[in-house]
Design a protein around this motif. Sequence first.
Motif, PDB file in Angstrom:
ATOM      1  N   THR A  81     -80.507 -24.403-142.669  1.00 17.75           N
ATOM      2  CA  THR A  81     -79.276 -24.443-143.445  1.00 17.75           C
ATOM      3  C   THR A  81     -79.580 -24.251-144.920  1.00 17.75           C
ATOM      4  OG1 THR A  81     -79.355 -26.852-143.745  1.00 17.75           O
ATOM      5  CG2 THR A  81     -78.224 -26.026-141.787  1.00 17.75           C
ATOM      6  N   LYS A  82     -78.551 -23.819-145.665  1.00 17.73           N
ATOM      7  CA  LYS A  82     -78.617 -23.702-147.117  1.00 17.73           C
ATOM      8  C   LYS A  82     -77.315 -24.206-147.692  1.00 17.73           C
ATOM      9  CE  LYS A  82     -81.841 -19.795-147.443  1.00 17.73           C
ATOM     10  NZ  LYS A  82     -82.057 -18.417-147.971  1.00 17.73           N
ATOM     11  N   CYS A  83     -77.393 -24.921-148.797  1.00 22.09           N
ATOM     12  CA  CYS A  83     -76.180 -25.447-149.413  1.00 22.09           C
ATOM     13  C   CYS A  83     -76.416 -25.612-150.912  1.00 22.09           C
ATOM     14  CB  CYS A  83     -75.756 -26.776-148.771  1.00 22.09           C
ATOM     15  SG  CYS A  83     -77.040 -28.045-148.768  1.00 22.09           S
ATOM     16  N   ILE A  84     -75.320 -25.837-151.635  1.00 22.69           N
ATOM     17  CA  ILE A  84     -75.336 -25.949-153.096  1.00 22.69           C
ATOM     18  C   ILE A  84     -75.179 -27.413-153.483  1.00 22.69           C
ATOM     19  CG2 ILE A  84     -74.300 -25.171-155.249  1.00 22.69           C
ATOM     20  CD1 ILE A  84     -75.590 -22.947-153.655  1.00 22.69           C
ATOM     21  N   ARG A  85     -75.947 -27.844-154.487  1.00 18.58           N
ATOM     22  CA  ARG A  85     -75.838 -29.227-154.969  1.00 18.58           C
ATOM     23  C   ARG A  85     -75.715 -29.229-156.488  1.00 18.58           C
ATOM     24  NH1 ARG A  85     -76.876 -33.733-152.113  1.00 18.58           N
ATOM     25  NH2 ARG A  85     -78.145 -32.567-150.598  1.00 18.58           N
ATOM     26  N   SER A  86     -74.805 -30.038-156.986  1.00 25.29           N
ATOM     27  CA  SER A  86     -74.585 -30.155-158.423  1.00 25.29           C
ATOM     28  C   SER A  86     -75.698 -30.993-159.051  1.00 25.29           C
ATOM     29  CB  SER A  86     -73.231 -30.792-158.697  1.00 25.29           C
ATOM     30  OG  SER A  86     -73.024 -30.977-160.077  1.00 25.29           O
ATOM     31  N   VAL A  87     -76.247 -30.512-160.176  1.00 26.48           N
ATOM     32  CA  VAL A  87     -77.358 -31.203-160.829  1.00 26.48           C
ATOM     33  C   VAL A  87     -77.143 -31.200-162.340  1.00 26.48           C
ATOM     34  CG1 VAL A  87     -79.034 -30.645-159.029  1.00 26.48           C
ATOM     35  CG2 VAL A  87     -78.711 -29.069-160.960  1.00 26.48           C
ATOM     36  N   GLU A  90     -80.065 -34.570-167.346  1.00 22.78           N
ATOM     37  CA  GLU A  90     -80.005 -35.958-167.801  1.00 22.78           C
ATOM     38  C   GLU A  90     -79.992 -36.953-166.645  1.00 22.78           C
ATOM     39  OE1 GLU A  90     -78.548 -33.145-170.725  1.00 22.78           O
ATOM     40  OE2 GLU A  90     -77.920 -33.610-168.669  1.00 22.78           O
ATOM     41  N   LYS A  91     -79.466 -36.559-165.484  1.00 19.17           N
ATOM     42  CA  LYS A  91     -79.326 -37.493-164.356  1.00 19.17           C
ATOM     43  C   LYS A  91     -80.185 -37.103-163.155  1.00 19.17           C
ATOM     44  CE  LYS A  91     -74.514 -38.544-165.533  1.00 19.17           C
ATOM     45  NZ  LYS A  91     -73.111 -38.573-165.032  1.00 19.17           N
ATOM     46  N   CYS A  92     -81.106 -36.175-163.327  1.00 19.01           N
ATOM     47  CA  CYS A  92     -81.830 -35.663-162.162  1.00 19.01           C
ATOM     48  C   CYS A  92     -82.701 -36.720-161.508  1.00 19.01           C
ATOM     49  CB  CYS A  92     -82.669 -34.449-162.564  1.00 19.01           C
ATOM     50  SG  CYS A  92     -84.147 -34.864-163.525  1.00 19.01           S
ATOM     51  N   ASP A  93     -83.231 -37.663-162.303  1.00 17.92           N
ATOM     52  CA  ASP A  93     -84.097 -38.686-161.714  1.00 17.92           C
ATOM     53  C   ASP A  93     -83.316 -39.796-161.027  1.00 17.92           C
ATOM     54  OD1 ASP A  93     -84.841 -40.484-164.816  1.00 17.92           O
ATOM     55  OD2 ASP A  93     -83.017 -39.529-164.045  1.00 17.92           O
ATOM     56  N   THR A  94     -81.993 -39.758-161.083  1.00 20.00           N
ATOM     57  CA  THR A  94     -81.164 -40.766-160.406  1.00 20.00           C
ATOM     58  C   THR A  94     -80.432 -40.199-159.194  1.00 20.00           C
ATOM     59  OG1 THR A  94     -79.265 -40.291-161.856  1.00 20.00           O
ATOM     60  CG2 THR A  94     -80.832 -42.000-162.578  1.00 20.00           C
ATOM     61  N   ILE A  95     -80.476 -38.903-158.982  1.00 18.75           N
ATOM     62  CA  ILE A  95     -79.829 -38.293-157.825  1.00 18.75           C
ATOM     63  C   ILE A  95     -80.792 -38.380-156.632  1.00 18.75           C
ATOM     64  CG2 ILE A  95     -78.772 -36.208-156.900  1.00 18.75           C
ATOM     65  CD1 ILE A  95     -78.188 -35.309-159.729  1.00 18.75           C
ATOM     66  N   GLN A  96     -80.415 -39.137-155.617  1.00 12.29           N
ATOM     67  CA  GLN A  96     -81.313 -39.387-154.496  1.00 12.29           C
ATOM     68  C   GLN A  96     -81.689 -38.111-153.754  1.00 12.29           C
ATOM     69  OE1 GLN A  96     -79.443 -42.314-151.977  1.00 12.29           O
ATOM     70  NE2 GLN A  96     -80.121 -44.022-153.253  1.00 12.29           N
ATOM     71  N   ALA A  97     -80.756 -37.207-153.595  1.00 15.79           N
ATOM     72  CA  ALA A  97     -81.010 -36.006-152.799  1.00 15.79           C
ATOM     73  C   ALA A  97     -81.983 -35.049-153.460  1.00 15.79           C
ATOM     74  CB  ALA A  97     -79.689 -35.284-152.512  1.00 15.79           C
ATOM     75  N   LEU A  98     -82.378 -35.312-154.701  1.00 18.02           N
ATOM     76  CA  LEU A  98     -83.360 -34.475-155.384  1.00 18.02           C
ATOM     77  C   LEU A  98     -84.766 -35.042-155.290  1.00 18.02           C
ATOM     78  CD1 LEU A  98     -81.428 -33.525-158.651  1.00 18.02           C
ATOM     79  CD2 LEU A  98     -81.464 -32.333-156.454  1.00 18.02           C
ATOM     80  N   SER A 190     -76.137 -26.154-161.041  1.00 15.43           N
ATOM     81  CA  SER A 190     -76.232 -26.363-159.593  1.00 15.43           C
ATOM     82  C   SER A 190     -77.470 -25.638-159.076  1.00 15.43           C
ATOM     83  CB  SER A 190     -74.979 -25.858-158.870  1.00 15.43           C
ATOM     84  OG  SER A 190     -74.829 -24.453-159.059  1.00 15.43           O
ATOM     85  N   ILE A 191     -77.970 -26.086-157.948  1.00 16.86           N
ATOM     86  CA  ILE A 191     -79.126 -25.465-157.298  1.00 16.86           C
ATOM     87  C   ILE A 191     -78.805 -25.244-155.824  1.00 16.86           C
ATOM     88  CG2 ILE A 191     -80.829 -26.474-158.860  1.00 16.86           C
ATOM     89  CD1 ILE A 191     -81.430 -28.522-156.638  1.00 16.86           C
ATOM     90  N   GLN A 192     -79.532 -24.317-155.227  1.00 16.66           N
ATOM     91  CA  GLN A 192     -79.415 -24.091-153.786  1.00 16.66           C
ATOM     92  C   GLN A 192     -80.603 -24.736-153.087  1.00 16.66           C
ATOM     93  OE1 GLN A 192     -80.248 -20.193-151.801  1.00 16.66           O
ATOM     94  NE2 GLN A 192     -78.093 -20.299-151.195  1.00 16.66           N
ATOM     95  N   GLN A 193     -80.319 -25.591-152.122  1.00 16.19           N
ATOM     96  CA  GLN A 193     -81.353 -26.238-151.335  1.00 16.19           C
ATOM     97  C   GLN A 193     -81.364 -25.663-149.918  1.00 16.19           C
ATOM     98  OE1 GLN A 193     -80.097 -30.408-151.900  1.00 16.19           O
ATOM     99  NE2 GLN A 193     -82.037 -30.760-152.970  1.00 16.19           N
ATOM    100  N   SER A 194     -82.553 -25.556-149.338  1.00 13.85           N
ATOM    101  CA  SER A 194     -82.694 -25.058-147.964  1.00 13.85           C
ATOM    102  C   SER A 194     -83.360 -26.128-147.121  1.00 13.85           C
ATOM    103  CB  SER A 194     -83.532 -23.773-147.940  1.00 13.85           C
ATOM    104  OG  SER A 194     -84.826 -23.999-148.463  1.00 13.85           O
TER     105      SER A 194
END
Length: 417
Positions: A81-87, A90-98, A190-194
Amino acid sequence: MPTSENFDQLLKRFGSASFSAEPDSWDTNPDTENPDANETSRYEYGVPVQTVDAFLRLPSPVVSSWCSDANPAGFLVNRATKCIRSVSVEKCDTIQALSMLFYINSSILAVPKSSQTVNITVRSVAVQSLNGMRTLPHGSDVLRLPMILDALCINIVLGVSYHIMYTDAGEIIEAAAAFVLGAINKETLSIQQSFEISFTQVNTEPVPLSGNPGYVVGLPVRAGLRPQRSGIIQNTNKYSQLTILQSTSSQDCLAAQGARAPVLFGFNMISGCTLRITAATKCQPLTQTLLDLLKGQNFPEYVASFGNSQAQDVLDWVPITHLHTSEQSSCQIPVSLEVEVKWTKYGSLVNPQARIVNVTAAITTTTLKQLPSGRERTIPITSSVIFTDISSPAEPGYKAWPTINAKLPFDFFFPFV
């Protein structure tokens, strides 16, 4: 499995844009009406892979292209799968999915509702720069967490590949994850994750045949190892026997690591990828990486001459001859693997059987020249397999004309002689 009887019920439950990923049977409270609810069972096809806290996450787009982390991985369901996630930086170290921890910090249950757990190990970590170039970092720091560095956020998860090992009893015995980490700047919104997941069964008995006795076109070429000069040890998984590199959509060699395609009898195949080399690339690590990429893990030593050759009949197995083509230079890196399988028609002219008589694996290398600082070079890496029929042409034959072998009895002229 949908049938004509339960289709309306399944459509009512799962037909909407979103639905609960946890079935009713996941209730951990004792049920007086079902006393066997807490008994250890086995995984079946499509059942969500359970973890200690919930289920193994396989993020995917649900209604839109944005990632939904509530999507469970189904047992034996290979998916990509591939999907888009908002990033934001400033908050990248607090977003669990990253973070890598989000995907490996929860152990998998070996079987549903059991106390036996399987930890998710990190198989490999590839780091992708802002310009898209991937490298394999050297060091013992397997776990890399997101960090804010100047105007960048590094070590964010761009891709996860799960690989699950299970037994024929429906029990998960091993789980591994391969990560692709990247970096973002302040302009990135935003970034695309696979995400990928695959399943491999271990200790499969009996070993699948590829013909009886001769090979059948389209079935895998059976191969194996011969340790200590005893019988042939053959892996039951066709993706761990005689394989070649499997091409990917990105054509990135580092992204294609671990992806193999089985060699199918009678099918000529070619695949490849591209590798970007910089001035900082070292010869020895690159050589070993490319060898692992071309040959895969545990490259076989023998190939079965017939589709039903038994492991104990060593004389029915053909050794693989290795050839090496290189130039005289200080640094030689492998760039291609060419496998040639020679076979012949064996047995009756009416029903000939395909038999492998010779297999060669040729590695071709090229010279790696030192690049100036800041320059890059792209090298194509290819692997191929070709089948050659060396059968002698069948010629019609005729029996010899009968001859008359007449002899007179010894007393034919008696009593005259």
